[in-house]
Design an enzyme around this catalytic site. Structure first.
Site, PDB file in Angstrom:
ATOM      1  N   ARG A 101      -4.739 -12.159 -15.956  1.00 14.62           N
ATOM      2  CA  ARG A 101      -4.049 -13.423 -15.666  1.00 14.62           C
ATOM      3  C   ARG A 101      -4.739 -14.607 -16.355  1.00 14.62           C
ATOM      4  O   ARG A 101      -4.086 -15.590 -16.677  1.00 14.62           O
ATOM      5  CB  ARG A 101      -3.982 -13.649 -14.156  1.00 14.62           C
ATOM      6  CG  ARG A 101      -2.922 -12.758 -13.537  1.00 14.62           C
ATOM      7  CD  ARG A 101      -2.812 -12.959 -12.061  1.00 14.62           C
ATOM      8  NE  ARG A 101      -1.566 -12.391 -11.578  1.00 14.62           N
ATOM      9  CZ  ARG A 101      -1.292 -12.167 -10.313  1.00 14.62           C
ATOM     10  NH1 ARG A 101      -2.160 -12.477  -9.382  1.00 14.62           N
ATOM     11  NH2 ARG A 101      -0.135 -11.661  -9.956  1.00 14.62           N
ATOM     12  N   LYS A 150       9.264   0.485   0.348  1.00 13.16           N
ATOM     13  CA  LYS A 150      10.337   0.082   1.259  1.00 13.16           C
ATOM     14  C   LYS A 150      11.663  -0.261   0.594  1.00 13.16           C
ATOM     15  O   LYS A 150      11.695  -0.996  -0.380  1.00 13.16           O
ATOM     16  CB  LYS A 150       9.874  -1.148   2.035  1.00 13.16           C
ATOM     17  CG  LYS A 150       8.831  -0.840   3.073  1.00 13.16           C
ATOM     18  CD  LYS A 150       8.897  -1.900   4.157  1.00 13.16           C
ATOM     19  CE  LYS A 150       7.548  -2.365   4.604  1.00 13.16           C
ATOM     20  NZ  LYS A 150       7.372  -3.802   4.490  1.00 13.16           N
ATOM     21  N   GLY A 184       2.914  -6.327 -10.057  1.00 13.18           N
ATOM     22  CA  GLY A 184       2.472  -5.671  -8.831  1.00 13.18           C
ATOM     23  C   GLY A 184       1.877  -4.292  -9.061  1.00 13.18           C
ATOM     24  O   GLY A 184       1.128  -4.059 -10.013  1.00 13.18           O
ATOM     25  N   GLY A 234       6.056 -10.386  -7.060  1.00  9.65           N
ATOM     26  CA  GLY A 234       7.075 -10.996  -6.199  1.00  9.65           C
ATOM     27  C   GLY A 234       8.072 -11.807  -7.008  1.00  9.65           C
ATOM     28  O   GLY A 234       9.284 -11.731  -6.794  1.00  9.65           O
TER      29      GLY A 234
HETATM   30  P1  AMP Z   1       5.517  -1.555  -2.778  1.00  7.54           P
HETATM   31  O1  AMP Z   1       4.409  -2.456  -2.335  1.00  7.54           O
HETATM   32  O2  AMP Z   1       6.705  -1.529  -1.896  1.00  7.54           O
HETATM   33  O3  AMP Z   1       5.867  -1.724  -4.253  1.00  7.54           O
HETATM   34  O4  AMP Z   1       4.941  -0.087  -2.654  1.00  7.54           O
HETATM   35  C1  AMP Z   1       3.814   0.348  -3.329  1.00  7.54           C
HETATM   36  C2  AMP Z   1       3.138   1.367  -2.501  1.00  7.54           C
HETATM   37  O5  AMP Z   1       4.072   2.370  -2.156  1.00  7.54           O
HETATM   38  C3  AMP Z   1       1.997   2.054  -3.172  1.00  7.54           C
HETATM   39  O6  AMP Z   1       0.807   1.715  -2.528  1.00  7.54           O
HETATM   40  C4  AMP Z   1       2.312   3.527  -3.009  1.00  7.54           C
HETATM   41  O7  AMP Z   1       1.194   4.278  -2.582  1.00  7.54           O
HETATM   42  C5  AMP Z   1       3.353   3.527  -1.916  1.00  7.54           C
HETATM   43  N1  AMP Z   1       4.235   4.699  -1.967  1.00  7.54           N
HETATM   44  C6  AMP Z   1       4.969   5.141  -2.986  1.00  7.54           C
HETATM   45  N2  AMP Z   1       5.596   6.274  -2.669  1.00  7.54           N
HETATM   46  C7  AMP Z   1       5.244   6.586  -1.415  1.00  7.54           C
HETATM   47  C8  AMP Z   1       5.564   7.649  -0.515  1.00  7.54           C
HETATM   48  N3  AMP Z   1       6.367   8.644  -0.891  1.00  7.54           N
HETATM   49  N4  AMP Z   1       5.011   7.624   0.699  1.00  7.54           N
HETATM   50  C9  AMP Z   1       4.192   6.628   1.082  1.00  7.54           C
HETATM   51  N5  AMP Z   1       3.858   5.587   0.281  1.00  7.54           N
HETATM   52  C10 AMP Z   1       4.379   5.568  -0.942  1.00  7.54           C
END
Ligand code: AMP
Length: 397
Positions: free
Chosen positions: A37, A201, A354, A377
């Site tokens: 950054r 999510k 991210g 974000g």
């Molecule tokens: P996000 O912050 O929503 O972009 O999610 C990123 C996180 O999702 C990372 O830390 C991954 O370890 C987690 N992740 C990805 N796939 C899975 C899964 N199948 N089960 C649990 N965590 C997951």
């Protein structure tokens, strides 16, 4: 084309220019562990120095929640920035950001000098976009430049409020570049256009999925969010991540993809374990056939091939969110397969900040991508089709 003023439209000779950067870098024991950054901010800073501006930099770092936290001071950034610029960066060490040190440092500036202010989030007004702090920031400067793409989705004093109290405002080169890459990819893509979404999510990416279905030729979904789609298709997901309240939404999106003629790809197999840790028994089963007591932590081999194949034919690819728990080696294969496929094609490849940016860099594919966004974000909000307040607030051309 961006209709906002950019640094190229400014005459900064002899003027005080406040530049909002995104110096929110990871620190470990006072040492910067990833300086992407900082280096990304250099082109704008160097241009303003060259043009004879008095360059006053500001940024937030972490979440000090409106009070001074020494471990979140920007002091280490001033040191590294001095080295990278090859000139002194005066650090104005004020707990109230715009205090005696800042005022004195700015008053003593010569053309081409650089001052860095303390962490803007030391002030509680910052994240509430309160007028008094915006005015204080503006009192130091004649012109404001916003180059902090990573915070441009937030209306704070140092990103939005300050613009109302300066003579002129513009976006910096980094902001211009981010908007050009993400904007072109989403609104004017060379086709086929493939978007890949992953991460934990569905609820974080509802509007992204909805908006991208209007634009893409192929939408790929992996990661933890895919299990909600598996349930929407009548599958069984054991202990995997699942958002029951989003199952109907997932079904609607599958329908919408059909109506729009979008090739909607979901995992066909998944790597499962009984425990959420690297060193444990794992095996691969078909999606929707996960036994009770097991959870899916990565996409399986067939899915890796399916997704890589879809990426191969693309001319524009945007990716946000890992395919599995890539932080654990045994469950990083899916994420790695996507990075590899993107790195091997002749196309515009964009990583939406991210975790996916971290994964791509960690896996060594960083320099193979066309653009890695500095804002997770902010790039997600961009992909949702939202306007970014930090960009909207800047003067039009
Ligand atoms: P996000 O912050 O929503 O972009 O999610 C990123 C996180 O999702 C990372 O830390 C991954 O370890 C987690 N992740 C990805 N796939 C899975 C899964 N199948 N089960 C649990 N965590 C997951």
């Amino acid at each position: 084309m961006l209709q906002k003023k950019t640094v190229d439209d400014l005459k900064v000779q002899g003027k005080r220019v406040l530049v909002r950067c995104d110096f929110n870098v990871p620190l470990k024991d006072g040492v910067i562990t990833d300086e992407n950054r900082i280096t990304a901010a250099l082109p704008t800073i160097e241009k303003l120095i060259k043009d004879g501006g008095k360059v006053i930099l500001c940024s937030h770092m972490g979440k000090p929640k409106g009070e001074p936290k020494p471990e979140l001071s920007l002091a280490p950034v001033a040191v590294r920035l001095s080295e990278l610029l090859g000139k002194e960066v005066v650090f104005a060490k004020d707990d109230n950001v715009v205090g005696e040190n800042a005022k004195k440092a700015v008053a003593e500036m010569k053309d081409g000098d650089v001052v860095l202010l303390e962490n803007t989030r030391y002030r509680k007004e910052e994240t509430k976009n309160e007028e008094n702090f915006s005015k204080e920031l503006a009192s130091l400067a004649d012109i404001f430049v916003n180059d902090a793409f990573g915070t441009s989705h937030r209306a704070h004093c140092s990103t939005v409020g300050v613009t109302a109290f300066v003579e002129e405002s513009a976006v910096g080169y980094l902001m211009e570049k981010e908007i050009a890459f993400l904007g072109n990819a989403v609104n004017n893509p060379v086709r086929p256009f493939v978007a890949i979404l992953g991460g934990s999510k569905v609820s974080d990416k509802i509007n992204v999925i909805n908006n991208l279905l209007e634009k893409v030729d192929t939408l790929i979904i992996g990661g933890g969010m895919a299990y909600t789609f598996a349930v929407a298709q009548g599958g069984h997901v054991g202990e995997s991540l699942l958002e029951l309240d989003k199952v109907d939404y997932a079904r609607e999106m599958i329908e919408k993809a059909k109506e729009k003629g979008v090739n909607f790809l979901l995992p066909v197999d998944t790597v499962i374990t009984k425990e959420f840790k690297n060193d444990t028994e794992f095996k691969t089963v078909s999606t929707g056939e996960i036994p009770d007591g097991w959870m899916g932590l990565d996409i399986g081999e067939k899915t890796r091939a399916l997704f890589a194949d879809a990426i191969k034919g693309a001319k524009t690819v945007v990716w946000n969110g890992p395919m599995g728990v890539f932080e654990m080696e045994n469950f990083a294969k899916g994420t790695k397969a996507i990075a590899e496929a993107m790195a091997s094609i002749d196309a515009t490849t964009i990583i939406g900040g991210g975790d996916s940016a971290a994964a791509v860099n960690q896996l060594g594919y960083g320099d193979k991508m066309t653009h890695i966004s500095t804002g997770g974000g902010a790039s997600l909000e961009f992909l949702e089709g939202k306007e970014l307040p930090g960009v909207v607030a800047v003067d039009d051309k």
